[in-house]
Design an enzyme around this catalytic site. Structure first.
Site, PDB file in Angstrom:
ATOM      1  N   TRP A 102       0.810  -1.333   0.035  1.00  0.00           N
ATOM      2  CA  TRP A 102       0.155   0.175   0.115  1.00  0.00           C
ATOM      3  C   TRP A 102       1.283   1.269  -0.247  1.00  0.00           C
ATOM      4  O   TRP A 102       0.353   2.105  -0.561  1.00  0.00           O
ATOM      5  CB  TRP A 102      -1.016  -0.149   1.065  1.00  0.00           C
ATOM      6  CG  TRP A 102      -1.673  -1.108   0.712  1.00  0.00           C
ATOM      7  CD1 TRP A 102      -2.742  -1.892   1.597  1.00  0.00           C
ATOM      8  CD2 TRP A 102      -2.926  -1.362  -0.001  1.00  0.00           C
ATOM      9  NE1 TRP A 102      -3.247  -3.060   1.047  1.00  0.00           N
ATOM     10  CE2 TRP A 102      -3.791  -2.456  -0.019  1.00  0.00           C
ATOM     11  CE3 TRP A 102      -2.875  -0.443  -1.245  1.00  0.00           C
ATOM     12  CZ2 TRP A 102      -4.434  -3.099  -0.720  1.00  0.00           C
ATOM     13  CZ3 TRP A 102      -4.259  -0.566  -2.080  1.00  0.00           C
ATOM     14  CH2 TRP A 102      -5.058  -2.116  -1.739  1.00  0.00           C
ATOM     15  N   ASP A 172      -2.112   6.416   6.093  1.00  0.00           N
ATOM     16  CA  ASP A 172      -2.830   5.645   5.460  1.00  0.00           C
ATOM     17  C   ASP A 172      -3.262   4.626   6.982  1.00  0.00           C
ATOM     18  O   ASP A 172      -2.777   3.639   6.661  1.00  0.00           O
ATOM     19  CB  ASP A 172      -2.639   5.012   4.480  1.00  0.00           C
ATOM     20  CG  ASP A 172      -3.503   3.688   3.851  1.00  0.00           C
ATOM     21  OD1 ASP A 172      -5.125   3.462   4.391  1.00  0.00           O
ATOM     22  OD2 ASP A 172      -3.786   2.859   3.184  1.00  0.00           O
ATOM     23  N   LYS A 196     -12.571  -2.189   6.095  1.00  0.00           N
ATOM     24  CA  LYS A 196     -11.740  -2.814   7.232  1.00  0.00           C
ATOM     25  C   LYS A 196     -12.115  -2.991   8.399  1.00  0.00           C
ATOM     26  O   LYS A 196     -12.973  -3.814   9.136  1.00  0.00           O
ATOM     27  CB  LYS A 196     -10.435  -2.087   7.317  1.00  0.00           C
ATOM     28  CG  LYS A 196      -9.425  -3.221   5.469  1.00  0.00           C
ATOM     29  CD  LYS A 196      -9.583  -2.314   4.668  1.00  0.00           C
ATOM     30  CE  LYS A 196      -9.157  -3.794   4.017  1.00  0.00           C
ATOM     31  NZ  LYS A 196      -7.842  -2.105   2.576  1.00  0.00           N
TER      32      LYS A 196
HETATM   33  C1  LIG Z   1      -7.626  -1.610   1.731  1.00  0.00           C
HETATM   34  C2  LIG Z   1      -6.136  -0.626   2.039  1.00  0.00           C
HETATM   35  C3  LIG Z   1      -6.336   0.347   0.996  1.00  0.00           C
HETATM   36  C4  LIG Z   1      -7.256   0.358  -0.039  1.00  0.00           C
HETATM   37  O1  LIG Z   1      -8.633   0.566   0.183  1.00  0.00           O
HETATM   38  P1  LIG Z   1      -9.633   1.488  -0.763  1.00  0.00           P
HETATM   39  O2  LIG Z   1     -10.641   1.760  -0.165  1.00  0.00           O
HETATM   40  O3  LIG Z   1     -10.005  -0.265  -1.633  1.00  0.00           O
HETATM   41  O4  LIG Z   1      -9.289   2.266  -1.750  1.00  0.00           O
HETATM   42  C5  LIG Z   1      -5.478   1.484   0.643  1.00  0.00           C
HETATM   43  N1  LIG Z   1      -4.455   1.318   1.894  1.00  0.00           N
HETATM   44  C6  LIG Z   1      -4.565  -0.054   3.217  1.00  0.00           C
HETATM   45  C7  LIG Z   1      -3.654   0.209   4.312  1.00  0.00           C
HETATM   46  C8  LIG Z   1      -4.960  -0.972   2.574  1.00  0.00           C
HETATM   47  O5  LIG Z   1      -5.252  -1.567   3.451  1.00  0.00           O
END
Ligand SMILES: *Cc1c(COP(=O)(O)O)cnc(C)c1O
Length: 360
Positions: A102, A172, A196
């Site tokens: 990511w 993030d 998540k």
């Molecule tokens: C799942 C995830 C993403 C992607 O998220 P989207 O909502 O599908 O854009 C980005 N960063 C991390 C750390 C993730 O776990």
């Protein structure tokens, strides 16, 4: 009806209480004679849902008053662009820490907007650790420092908050937000896709410090401008109303559980149960250095990879689903977010023991 233990990395398991409440309120939300899905976002009922969700979220994370909370769409992936669009503010470079899949995605998107200074990376060692802070080559002139506190795929987590000095720290937190208490005041921007640990897919939560809002780069579309969303209380256009409502139910559930200190203890116990079992035998293996192991996403590999498919098949039969590792790393991965119970983890460990005993 049977509910399985769902170890999906995302969209992921939700607390059963939340789904039951959503079901009970589905046809008639509190005497309105309609579902939340059918309500105008400008009406007082939805406004009340939205405000309560934000208030509970702020309370859970003790978010200081000088931060806005935005309820947006577009996923964490849109934030990969929205962050540079709003935070560069005339600067030409930003610092990124690369600790996995990511981080790499965020970096690739950031490159469209500015020069990326790769201040630290663990790619050469296969993303099994976090590079030590003293080795980071941070640029004091950078517009911001971006990092990924929990790498969902490799299962690598920071258990500390980096010091970025005067430079705004951007995180993030898609797969770790709300899993433990957090000092929000250390950050410039925190963002997370909801699917998540927050609620269902379709919602992205952004926490942004007020002084970072209002200087988007020229040409920034309205939908990518933090200021516009902040000025309209995240209702510049139609927000993802149902996902916002579900997130509100999750926040309220978390408060009933005792908040983030309580959930952090439970999460630590779940992670300990799983990692100590994995470490205690030779059949299962987790490659991440111990100090950086994720409490949310636990990858593990079988010493005999030809058994992967059988493992997954039998696990599924035992009511343990979505254990397949990400296609980029293979093996297995158990995501054990807030809504996964200790009982679920113990059931998984029992299954793993039995599989090892009969197969290995
Ligand atoms: C799942 C995830 C993403 C992607 O998220 P989207 O909502 O599908 O854009 C980005 N960063 C991390 C750390 C993730 O776990």
């Amino acid at each position: 009806m049977t509910r399985v233990y769902n170890f999906s990395a995302g969209p992921a398991v939700l607390p059963e209480d939340v789904i039951i409440q959503a079901r009970d309120e589905m046809l008639d939300w509190r005497g309105t004679g309609m579902s939340v899905m059918e309500m105008t976002h400008r009406g007082k009922q939805f406004m009340a849902i939205a405000e309560q969700a934000e208030a509970d979220f702020r309370e859970l994370l003790a978010i200081p008053e000088n931060y806005k909370v935005l309820f947006l769409q577009g996923g964490a992936t849109s934030q990969f662009a929205m962050v540079p669009m709003n935070l560069l503010q005339g600067k030409k470079q930003a610092d990124y820490i690369c600790t996995g899949h990511w981080s790499k995605k965020a970096i690739a998107e950031g490159r469209r907007f500015c020069e990326i200074n790769l201040a630290a990376s663990s790619e050469d060692t296969g993303f099994q650790h976090v590079p030590p802070h003293q080795d980071w080559k941070l640029d004091p002139e950078a517009a911001y420092v971006h990092y990924t506190p929990n790498e969902t795929i490799a299962g690598v987590e920071f258990h500390w908050i980096p010091d970025s000095g005067e430079v705004p720290l951007v995180a993030d937190m898609s797969s770790t937000l709300l899993s433990r208490p957090l000092d929000v005041s250390r950050f410039g921007v925190i963002y997370a896709g909801a699917q998540k640990n927050i609620g269902c897919a379709g919602l992205t939560v952004v926490i942004v410090r007020n002084d970072l809002i209002g200087r988007p780069q020229a040409g920034t579309p309205a939908m990518f401008d933090y200021q516009i969303h902040a000025d309209h209380n995240s209702m510049y256009n139609t927000p993802p109303t149902y996902a916002w409502y579900v997130a509100g139910l999750v926040f309220s559930w978390l408060k009933r559980k005792g908040g983030l200190t309580a959930i952090a203890k439970i999460n630590q116990a779940k992670a300990n149960t799983l990692y100590s079992f994995i470490d205690s035998n030779d059949f299962y293996y987790n490659p991440v250095e111990r100090a950086f192991r994720s409490r949310m996403n636990v990858p593990f590999i079988l010493s005999e990879q030809q058994l992967d498919e059988i493992f997954l098949e039998q696990a599924k039969k035992a009511g343990l689903t979505n254990l397949k590792g990400h296609r980029s790393v293979g093996g297995m991965r158990a995501s054990i977010y807030n809504a996964m119970s200790q009982e679920g983890v113990e059931t998984l460990v029992e299954f793993m023991k039995e599989f090892e005993r009969t197969r290995a």
